[in-house]
Design an enzyme around this catalytic site. Sequence first.
Site, mmCIF file in Angstrom:
data_model
loop_
_atom_site.group_PDB
_atom_site.id
_atom_site.type_symbol
_atom_site.label_atom_id
_atom_site.label_comp_id
_atom_site.label_asym_id
_atom_site.label_seq_id
_atom_site.Cartn_x
_atom_site.Cartn_y
_atom_site.Cartn_z
ATOM 1 N N VAL A 142 0.875 -1.177 0.000
ATOM 2 C CA VAL A 142 0.000 0.000 0.000
ATOM 3 C C VAL A 142 0.912 1.226 0.000
ATOM 4 O O VAL A 142 1.859 1.280 0.782
ATOM 5 C CB VAL A 142 -0.920 -0.001 1.247
ATOM 6 C CG1 VAL A 142 -1.707 1.300 1.340
ATOM 7 C CG2 VAL A 142 -1.860 -1.208 1.204
ATOM 8 N N SER A 148 -2.704 2.973 7.002
ATOM 9 C CA SER A 148 -3.722 3.031 8.067
ATOM 10 C C SER A 148 -5.055 3.583 7.575
ATOM 11 O O SER A 148 -5.783 4.243 8.309
ATOM 12 C CB SER A 148 -3.207 3.841 9.269
ATOM 13 O OG SER A 148 -3.022 5.190 8.904
ATOM 14 N N ARG A 150 -6.869 1.178 6.410
ATOM 15 C CA ARG A 150 -7.458 -0.169 6.432
ATOM 16 C C ARG A 150 -7.638 -0.722 5.012
ATOM 17 O O ARG A 150 -8.605 -1.430 4.718
ATOM 18 C CB ARG A 150 -8.804 -0.171 7.166
ATOM 19 C CG ARG A 150 -8.777 0.389 8.566
ATOM 20 C CD ARG A 150 -7.923 -0.372 9.537
ATOM 21 N NE ARG A 150 -8.445 -1.712 9.825
ATOM 22 C CZ ARG A 150 -7.701 -2.670 10.403
ATOM 23 N NH1 ARG A 150 -6.459 -2.432 10.708
ATOM 24 N NH2 ARG A 150 -8.232 -3.844 10.637
ATOM 25 N N ALA A 152 -5.281 -2.737 3.520
ATOM 26 C CA ALA A 152 -4.717 -4.097 3.467
ATOM 27 C C ALA A 152 -5.789 -5.171 3.731
ATOM 28 O O ALA A 152 -5.902 -6.123 2.941
ATOM 29 C CB ALA A 152 -3.553 -4.218 4.427
ATOM 30 N N LEU A 390 9.283 -16.047 -2.703
ATOM 31 C CA LEU A 390 10.122 -15.006 -3.309
ATOM 32 C C LEU A 390 9.900 -13.669 -2.604
ATOM 33 O O LEU A 390 8.866 -13.433 -2.025
ATOM 34 C CB LEU A 390 9.784 -14.892 -4.803
ATOM 35 C CG LEU A 390 9.997 -16.207 -5.556
ATOM 36 C CD1 LEU A 390 9.428 -16.111 -6.958
ATOM 37 C CD2 LEU A 390 11.476 -16.566 -5.570
#
Length: 390
Positions: A142, A148, A150, A152, A390
Amino acid sequence: KRHAFWETQPVGQYKEGEKGEQQVDGPIEAPQPLSEVRQEPYNLPSNYEWCTCDITDEKVMKEVYTLLTNNYVEDDDNMFRFDYSVEFLRWALNPPGYFPDWHIGVRAKGSKKLVAFITGVPAHIRAHDKIVLMAEINFLCVHKKLRSKRLAPVMIKEVTRRVHLQDIWQAAYTAGVVLPTPIATCQYWHRSLNPKKLIDVGFSRLAPRMTMSRTIKLYRLPEDPVTPGFRAMERRDVPEVTRLLQGYLAQFTVAPHLVDDDVEYLLLPIENVVNSYVVENPDSHEITDFCSFYTLPSTIIGNENYSLLKAAYSYYNVATVTPLLQLMNDALIMAKSKDYDVFNALDIMQNESFLKELKFGPGDGHLHYYLYNYRLKAPLRPAELGLVLL
Ligand SMILES: COc1cccc(CC(=N)NC(=O)c2cccnc2OC2CCNCC2)c1
């Protein structure tokens, strides 16, 4: 509230000696009928929209590269940031059987700027004696300016929804942070190849009572590998390397199940992406050993003399005749000859047996491995883990 999102996910916790239900290894939730999987994407904040990033499109790859190189994972002291190359990302995101719509982006509606990214690729992963088709989740990023908000959790839910739509119900991922519930917690180790640069950029420190020239001498390596028959892997080696790997990985509790197509795709050398070597017995011409490392440079944040740390990451290694110590030393020799500054490894598989002796030093962080919707009776020791992401 801590883990408000993760407490809603099937990522079980270890019930210490719970009398009641006896824990067994396996899925936590049963697969849903595809008709019950949410058909429409999750809602994003109003000024943002989903997009699918076409990794065959050079322009899109450049946008993905730019987002990651400026906003992806940094070390704990914010001195280095991963700098995955375009070729590496195309290779990592395009394995056999990949799903284009698992390369998920978020764009700002007005500017169309790419501000977030998350990916999945399919992989057959064995846990104990069960081979499960899973999604390997990676590159969750992000933009620094949107942290923050939200984002994710909704990106994780969206990639999960798209994975479910392909009738896949498990996933594997790693993180430097502790979430519910690690299947293994691994330590990373670094072997200096260019100690002067590593000390100049603050990656390493001069050991007490050591001079720079003494330190350079300590890490010096021969120009050429010492093992007779050591050479770069070629396409004709694929069947034998697959057999070597399958035999070797069988000892680990969690490991990829690799067939010829996977070995050909993941392990044939690609310059600046992945290097792999075999040991061909000079008489029998049998392939007896294999070693490999992938290329993941890091941006050096705010250093006036250097901008890039060239790092090799230990990938898959199999020693059946050559001592693993000697095989890995040859891998170090090859990395040094290709001008890498440092060779990184986790303490997984049998790596513990060579780390100290080959002069690796412990890193200052841990890499935690996770399985989504798959319970293991107990967490694994790193030596029981045979999976490299990876
Ligand atoms: C040296 O530059 C860095 C830039 C960003 C983060 C870190 C520390 C770190 N987090 N390292 C690892 O996660 C790591 C250390 C050794 C081996 N593999 C690793 O991570 C791999 C596998 C997981 N995905 C990232 C690459 C170092």
